[in-house]
Design an enzyme around this catalytic site. Structure first.
Site, PDB file in Angstrom:
ATOM      1  CG  HIS A 123      -2.066  -0.771   1.033  1.00  0.00           C
ATOM      2  ND1 HIS A 123      -2.271  -2.153   0.852  1.00  0.00           N
ATOM      3  CD2 HIS A 123      -3.587  -0.518   1.109  1.00  0.00           C
ATOM      4  CE1 HIS A 123      -3.365  -2.721   0.827  1.00  0.00           C
ATOM      5  NE2 HIS A 123      -4.199  -1.561   0.657  1.00  0.00           N
ATOM      6  CG  HIS A 176       1.910  -3.957   6.232  1.00  0.00           C
ATOM      7  ND1 HIS A 176       2.783  -4.661   5.582  1.00  0.00           N
ATOM      8  CD2 HIS A 176       1.122  -3.731   5.232  1.00  0.00           C
ATOM      9  CE1 HIS A 176       2.428  -5.115   4.639  1.00  0.00           C
ATOM     10  NE2 HIS A 176       1.240  -4.145   4.161  1.00  0.00           N
TER      11      HIS A 176
END
Length: 348
Positions: A123, A176
Protein backbone atom coordinates in the site's frame (compact mmCIF):
# COMPACT_ATOMS: atom_id res chain seq x y z
CA UNK A 1 16.13 -25.20 34.99
CA UNK A 2 17.32 -23.33 31.91
CA UNK A 3 16.29 -19.67 31.53
CA UNK A 4 13.81 -18.93 28.73
CA UNK A 5 15.40 -17.92 25.41
CA UNK A 6 15.89 -14.20 24.95
CA UNK A 7 13.83 -12.62 22.15
CA UNK A 8 15.73 -11.57 19.05
CA UNK A 9 15.97 -7.99 17.85
CA UNK A 10 13.38 -8.74 15.16
CA UNK A 11 11.01 -10.23 17.74
CA UNK A 12 11.39 -7.09 19.84
CA UNK A 13 10.64 -4.97 16.76
CA UNK A 14 7.57 -7.04 15.99
CA UNK A 15 6.32 -6.83 19.56
CA UNK A 16 6.76 -3.05 19.54
CA UNK A 17 4.63 -3.00 16.38
CA UNK A 18 1.92 -5.01 18.14
CA UNK A 19 1.93 -2.45 20.99
CA UNK A 20 1.50 0.33 18.43
CA UNK A 21 -1.49 -1.49 16.92
CA UNK A 22 -3.04 -1.87 20.39
CA UNK A 23 -2.70 1.89 20.95
CA UNK A 24 -4.23 2.70 17.56
CA UNK A 25 -7.18 0.35 17.97
CA UNK A 26 -7.89 1.91 21.37
CA UNK A 27 -8.55 5.26 19.66
CA UNK A 28 -11.94 6.92 19.11
CA UNK A 29 -14.50 5.19 16.83
CA UNK A 30 -14.51 8.00 14.24
CA UNK A 31 -10.77 7.54 13.81
CA UNK A 32 -11.30 3.81 13.34
CA UNK A 33 -13.63 4.50 10.41
CA UNK A 34 -11.04 6.83 8.91
CA UNK A 35 -8.30 4.17 9.08
CA UNK A 36 -10.58 1.55 7.54
CA UNK A 37 -11.68 3.89 4.76
CA UNK A 38 -8.10 4.87 3.93
CA UNK A 39 -6.74 1.33 3.89
CA UNK A 40 -9.61 -0.07 1.82
CA UNK A 41 -10.11 2.77 -0.67
CA UNK A 42 -6.45 3.56 -1.42
CA UNK A 43 -5.20 0.02 -1.98
CA UNK A 44 -2.87 -0.72 -4.93
CA UNK A 45 -5.87 -1.50 -7.13
CA UNK A 46 -7.11 2.10 -6.75
CA UNK A 47 -3.97 3.42 -8.47
CA UNK A 48 -5.06 1.69 -11.68
CA UNK A 49 -8.80 2.30 -11.40
CA UNK A 50 -8.99 5.75 -9.75
CA UNK A 51 -5.69 7.67 -9.76
CA UNK A 52 -4.81 6.79 -13.36
CA UNK A 53 -8.05 8.03 -15.00
CA UNK A 54 -8.31 11.07 -12.71
CA UNK A 55 -4.71 12.05 -13.52
CA UNK A 56 -5.81 12.54 -17.13
CA UNK A 57 -7.68 15.59 -15.86
CA UNK A 58 -4.26 16.96 -14.95
CA UNK A 59 -2.16 15.88 -17.92
CA UNK A 60 -2.04 12.95 -20.35
CA UNK A 61 1.68 12.34 -19.80
CA UNK A 62 1.27 12.48 -16.01
CA UNK A 63 -1.48 9.85 -16.12
CA UNK A 64 0.69 7.50 -18.18
CA UNK A 65 3.59 8.03 -15.77
CA UNK A 66 1.29 7.15 -12.86
CA UNK A 67 0.40 3.84 -14.50
CA UNK A 68 3.95 3.07 -15.60
CA UNK A 69 5.47 3.77 -12.17
CA UNK A 70 2.68 1.85 -10.40
CA UNK A 71 3.24 -1.34 -12.36
CA UNK A 72 7.02 -1.15 -11.89
CA UNK A 73 6.60 -0.55 -8.15
CA UNK A 74 4.11 -3.39 -7.74
CA UNK A 75 6.35 -5.88 -9.55
CA UNK A 76 9.31 -4.93 -7.36
CA UNK A 77 7.13 -5.09 -4.25
CA UNK A 78 6.08 -8.67 -5.04
CA UNK A 79 9.70 -9.77 -5.59
CA UNK A 80 10.87 -8.10 -2.37
CA UNK A 81 8.07 -9.75 -0.41
CA UNK A 82 9.03 -13.17 -1.73
CA UNK A 83 12.64 -12.90 -0.59
CA UNK A 84 12.37 -10.76 2.57
CA UNK A 85 9.91 -13.17 4.27
CA UNK A 86 8.16 -10.41 6.20
CA UNK A 87 5.65 -11.40 8.88
CA UNK A 88 2.21 -9.83 9.30
CA UNK A 89 0.93 -8.82 12.76
CA UNK A 90 -2.35 -10.73 12.60
CA UNK A 91 -0.56 -14.07 12.32
CA UNK A 92 2.75 -13.26 14.07
CA UNK A 93 1.04 -12.54 17.39
CA UNK A 94 -0.21 -16.15 17.37
CA UNK A 95 2.81 -17.83 15.80
CA UNK A 96 5.16 -16.18 18.31
CA UNK A 97 3.03 -17.13 21.30
CA UNK A 98 2.50 -13.50 22.32
CA UNK A 99 -1.29 -13.88 22.27
CA UNK A 100 -0.99 -16.85 24.67
CA UNK A 101 1.26 -15.03 27.13
CA UNK A 102 -1.10 -12.07 27.52
CA UNK A 103 -4.55 -10.94 26.51
CA UNK A 104 -4.30 -8.50 23.59
CA UNK A 105 -7.38 -6.35 22.81
CA UNK A 106 -6.84 -6.59 19.06
CA UNK A 107 -9.41 -7.13 16.32
CA UNK A 108 -9.22 -8.25 12.73
CA UNK A 109 -11.18 -6.59 9.93
CA UNK A 110 -12.34 -7.70 6.46
CA UNK A 111 -9.25 -5.99 4.95
CA UNK A 112 -6.81 -7.52 7.46
CA UNK A 113 -6.21 -10.96 6.01
CA UNK A 114 -3.84 -10.28 3.13
CA UNK A 115 -2.15 -13.46 2.00
CA UNK A 116 1.25 -12.30 0.76
CA UNK A 117 4.31 -11.68 2.95
CA UNK A 118 4.39 -8.35 4.78
CA UNK A 119 7.64 -6.60 3.95
CA UNK A 120 7.64 -3.98 2.49
CA UNK A 121 4.11 -2.59 2.61
CA UNK A 122 2.59 -2.62 -0.87
CA UNK A 123 0.00 0.00 0.00
CA UNK A 124 2.69 2.49 1.02
CA UNK A 125 5.27 1.56 -1.62
CA UNK A 126 2.95 1.57 -4.64
CA UNK A 127 1.02 4.64 -3.49
CA UNK A 128 4.24 6.53 -2.73
CA UNK A 129 5.71 5.71 -6.13
CA UNK A 130 2.61 6.26 -8.27
CA UNK A 131 1.61 9.58 -6.71
CA UNK A 132 5.06 11.12 -7.20
CA UNK A 133 4.42 12.37 -10.78
CA UNK A 134 1.09 13.88 -9.69
CA UNK A 135 2.71 15.69 -6.77
CA UNK A 136 5.55 17.07 -8.87
CA UNK A 137 3.10 18.19 -11.58
CA UNK A 138 0.99 20.02 -8.99
CA UNK A 139 4.10 21.66 -7.55
CA UNK A 140 5.19 22.86 -11.00
CA UNK A 141 1.69 24.17 -11.69
CA UNK A 142 1.79 26.11 -8.41
CA UNK A 143 5.14 27.66 -9.35
CA UNK A 144 3.59 29.10 -12.52
CA UNK A 145 1.07 31.06 -10.46
CA UNK A 146 3.23 32.12 -7.54
CA UNK A 147 6.88 32.40 -6.56
CA UNK A 148 6.09 31.30 -3.01
CA UNK A 149 8.23 28.33 -1.98
CA UNK A 150 5.60 27.31 0.57
CA UNK A 151 2.95 27.02 -2.13
CA UNK A 152 5.22 24.77 -4.18
CA UNK A 153 5.89 22.60 -1.12
CA UNK A 154 2.24 22.14 -0.17
CA UNK A 155 1.69 19.18 -2.59
CA UNK A 156 4.74 17.41 -1.14
CA UNK A 157 3.60 18.07 2.44
CA UNK A 158 0.16 16.62 1.67
CA UNK A 159 1.86 13.68 -0.03
CA UNK A 160 3.95 12.92 3.08
CA UNK A 161 0.92 13.29 5.36
CA UNK A 162 -1.04 10.87 3.18
CA UNK A 163 1.75 8.28 3.36
CA UNK A 164 1.96 8.67 7.15
CA UNK A 165 -1.81 8.22 7.44
CA UNK A 166 -1.71 5.21 5.13
CA UNK A 167 1.06 3.64 7.22
CA UNK A 168 -0.93 4.14 10.43
CA UNK A 169 -4.01 2.63 8.83
CA UNK A 170 -2.06 -0.49 7.82
CA UNK A 171 -0.73 -0.88 11.37
CA UNK A 172 -4.25 -0.35 12.72
CA UNK A 173 -5.79 -3.20 10.69
CA UNK A 174 -2.91 -5.56 11.67
CA UNK A 175 -1.73 -5.91 8.07
CA UNK A 176 1.77 -4.47 8.67
CA UNK A 177 4.33 -3.59 11.30
CA UNK A 178 5.58 0.02 11.52
CA UNK A 179 9.01 -0.80 10.07
CA UNK A 180 7.32 -2.34 7.02
CA UNK A 181 5.28 0.76 6.23
CA UNK A 182 8.32 3.01 6.74
CA UNK A 183 10.48 0.92 4.38
CA UNK A 184 7.63 0.75 1.85
CA UNK A 185 7.10 4.52 1.91
CA UNK A 186 10.80 5.29 1.48
CA UNK A 187 11.15 2.74 -1.33
CA UNK A 188 8.09 4.19 -3.07
CA UNK A 189 9.41 7.76 -2.87
CA UNK A 190 12.81 6.71 -4.25
CA UNK A 191 11.26 4.66 -7.04
CA UNK A 192 8.83 7.40 -8.05
CA UNK A 193 11.62 9.99 -8.12
CA UNK A 194 13.98 7.73 -10.08
CA UNK A 195 11.52 6.48 -12.69
CA UNK A 196 10.14 9.94 -13.34
CA UNK A 197 13.63 11.13 -14.32
CA UNK A 198 13.75 8.53 -17.14
CA UNK A 199 10.25 8.25 -18.62
CA UNK A 200 9.72 5.74 -21.45
CA UNK A 201 8.39 6.64 -24.87
CA UNK A 202 4.71 5.83 -24.45
CA UNK A 203 4.28 5.42 -28.23
CA UNK A 204 6.68 2.46 -28.43
CA UNK A 205 4.38 -0.53 -28.79
CA UNK A 206 7.19 -3.11 -28.87
CA UNK A 207 8.73 -1.78 -25.64
CA UNK A 208 5.55 -2.33 -23.64
CA UNK A 209 4.85 -5.71 -25.23
CA UNK A 210 8.32 -6.86 -24.17
CA UNK A 211 7.79 -5.28 -20.76
CA UNK A 212 4.53 -7.19 -20.22
CA UNK A 213 6.20 -10.45 -21.21
CA UNK A 214 9.40 -9.70 -19.29
CA UNK A 215 7.66 -8.83 -16.03
CA UNK A 216 5.64 -12.05 -16.03
CA UNK A 217 8.46 -14.36 -17.16
CA UNK A 218 11.00 -12.83 -14.78
CA UNK A 219 8.60 -13.32 -11.85
CA UNK A 220 8.02 -16.92 -12.87
CA UNK A 221 11.78 -17.46 -13.18
CA UNK A 222 12.54 -15.91 -9.79
CA UNK A 223 9.82 -17.96 -8.13
CA UNK A 224 11.09 -21.11 -9.81
CA UNK A 225 14.71 -20.43 -8.81
CA UNK A 226 13.72 -19.71 -5.23
CA UNK A 227 11.70 -22.92 -5.06
CA UNK A 228 14.55 -24.93 -6.61
CA UNK A 229 16.91 -23.48 -3.99
CA UNK A 230 14.69 -24.87 -1.24
CA UNK A 231 12.84 -21.66 -0.34
CA UNK A 232 9.17 -21.93 0.53
CA UNK A 233 7.84 -18.80 -1.18
CA UNK A 234 4.21 -19.70 -0.53
CA UNK A 235 4.50 -19.99 3.26
CA UNK A 236 2.41 -16.89 3.88
CA UNK A 237 -0.68 -18.43 2.26
CA UNK A 238 -0.75 -21.15 4.91
CA UNK A 239 -0.15 -18.67 7.76
CA UNK A 240 -2.96 -16.44 6.51
CA UNK A 241 -5.38 -19.37 6.17
CA UNK A 242 -4.59 -20.60 9.66
CA UNK A 243 -4.78 -17.26 11.49
CA UNK A 244 -7.49 -15.29 9.71
CA UNK A 245 -10.56 -15.18 11.95
CA UNK A 246 -12.99 -15.31 8.99
CA UNK A 247 -12.21 -17.51 5.95
CA UNK A 248 -14.31 -15.21 3.74
CA UNK A 249 -11.80 -12.40 4.38
CA UNK A 250 -9.05 -14.28 2.50
CA UNK A 251 -9.33 -12.45 -0.81
CA UNK A 252 -7.60 -13.90 -3.89
CA UNK A 253 -6.72 -10.40 -5.17
CA UNK A 254 -4.21 -10.06 -2.30
CA UNK A 255 -2.10 -12.97 -3.58
CA UNK A 256 1.25 -12.15 -5.20
CA UNK A 257 0.23 -13.74 -8.50
CA UNK A 258 -2.83 -11.50 -8.70
CA UNK A 259 -0.48 -8.51 -8.44
CA UNK A 260 1.67 -9.90 -11.24
CA UNK A 261 -1.39 -10.40 -13.48
CA UNK A 262 -2.35 -6.78 -12.76
CA UNK A 263 1.16 -5.59 -13.63
CA UNK A 264 1.55 -7.62 -16.83
CA UNK A 265 -1.97 -6.76 -17.95
CA UNK A 266 -1.37 -3.03 -17.46
CA UNK A 267 1.88 -3.17 -19.45
CA UNK A 268 0.04 -4.97 -22.25
CA UNK A 269 -2.69 -2.33 -22.07
CA UNK A 270 -0.11 0.44 -22.53
CA UNK A 271 1.12 -1.35 -25.66
CA UNK A 272 -2.41 -1.68 -27.06
CA UNK A 273 -3.23 1.95 -26.26
CA UNK A 274 -0.06 3.08 -28.02
CA UNK A 275 -1.23 1.50 -31.30
CA UNK A 276 -4.06 4.01 -31.79
CA UNK A 277 -3.40 7.06 -29.63
CA UNK A 278 -5.35 10.28 -30.28
CA UNK A 279 -3.07 13.01 -31.55
CA UNK A 280 -2.13 15.96 -29.34
CA UNK A 281 -3.99 18.28 -31.70
CA UNK A 282 -7.13 16.19 -31.27
CA UNK A 283 -6.69 16.00 -27.50
CA UNK A 284 -6.81 19.78 -27.35
CA UNK A 285 -10.43 19.43 -28.38
CA UNK A 286 -11.14 17.60 -25.12
CA UNK A 287 -10.44 20.67 -23.00
CA UNK A 288 -11.39 20.77 -20.21
CA UNK A 289 -10.22 17.13 -19.82
CA UNK A 290 -12.19 16.42 -16.62
CA UNK A 291 -15.12 15.10 -18.64
CA UNK A 292 -12.93 12.45 -20.28
CA UNK A 293 -11.32 11.61 -16.93
CA UNK A 294 -14.70 11.19 -15.24
CA UNK A 295 -15.96 8.99 -18.06
CA UNK A 296 -12.83 6.85 -17.76
CA UNK A 297 -13.33 6.56 -14.01
CA UNK A 298 -16.90 5.33 -14.48
CA UNK A 299 -15.91 2.91 -17.26
CA UNK A 300 -13.18 1.32 -15.12
CA UNK A 301 -15.51 1.06 -12.16
CA UNK A 302 -18.03 -0.88 -14.25
CA UNK A 303 -15.27 -3.02 -15.79
CA UNK A 304 -13.84 -4.15 -12.46
CA UNK A 305 -17.24 -4.83 -10.90
CA UNK A 306 -18.09 -7.44 -13.51
CA UNK A 307 -18.13 -11.00 -12.08
CA UNK A 308 -14.94 -13.06 -12.39
CA UNK A 309 -14.54 -16.71 -13.33
CA UNK A 310 -14.48 -19.32 -10.57
CA UNK A 311 -11.55 -21.45 -11.74
CA UNK A 312 -8.10 -20.37 -10.54
CA UNK A 313 -6.46 -20.16 -13.96
CA UNK A 314 -9.45 -18.42 -15.52
CA UNK A 315 -9.64 -16.04 -12.56
CA UNK A 316 -6.05 -14.90 -13.06
CA UNK A 317 -6.58 -14.61 -16.83
CA UNK A 318 -9.69 -12.55 -16.17
CA UNK A 319 -7.76 -10.17 -13.90
CA UNK A 320 -5.00 -9.70 -16.49
CA UNK A 321 -7.54 -9.01 -19.24
CA UNK A 322 -9.36 -6.35 -17.20
CA UNK A 323 -6.18 -4.48 -16.41
CA UNK A 324 -5.07 -4.70 -20.03
CA UNK A 325 -8.36 -3.17 -21.13
CA UNK A 326 -8.11 -0.28 -18.64
CA UNK A 327 -5.34 1.73 -20.40
CA UNK A 328 -7.00 1.08 -23.77
CA UNK A 329 -10.31 2.48 -22.54
CA UNK A 330 -8.86 5.52 -20.77
CA UNK A 331 -6.00 6.30 -23.13
CA UNK A 332 -7.48 5.54 -26.54
CA UNK A 333 -11.08 4.36 -26.95
CA UNK A 334 -12.90 6.86 -24.73
CA UNK A 335 -11.03 9.98 -26.00
CA UNK A 336 -11.64 8.91 -29.60
CA UNK A 337 -15.29 8.21 -28.81
CA UNK A 338 -15.73 11.69 -27.32
CA UNK A 339 -13.99 13.27 -30.33
CA UNK A 340 -16.23 11.32 -32.73
CA UNK A 341 -19.38 12.44 -30.91
CA UNK A 342 -18.27 16.05 -31.01
CA UNK A 343 -17.52 15.82 -34.72
CA UNK A 344 -20.99 14.43 -35.36
CA UNK A 345 -22.57 17.21 -33.34
CA UNK A 346 -20.53 19.82 -35.19
CA UNK A 347 -21.21 18.29 -38.63
CA UNK A 348 -24.55 16.42 -38.49
Amino acid sequence: MEPPPQPSAMDALHEAGIRAAVALQAGPPWLEQFWLFLSSQLDPNSIYTVCFPLARGLDEHVSLMVLWIALAAEWLNVVLKWFLFGERPYWWMHESGLSEREQLPLRQFPITCETGPGSPSGHCMILGAALWPIVTALSKAASRYSRSRLLRLIPFLLYVLLLVAMGLSRVFVLAHFPHQVISGSLAGMALGWGLQRRPPNFLRVRFFLLTALGLLLSALALHGLGTAAGLDLDWSLRRASARCSEPAWLRPETRPWASLCRVSGSALGLALAARHPPSRRELQGLEPPLGSATLGLLALDVLHKLPKSDGTALWYLNVGARYALGPVLVGSLLPQLILSVRRLRANP
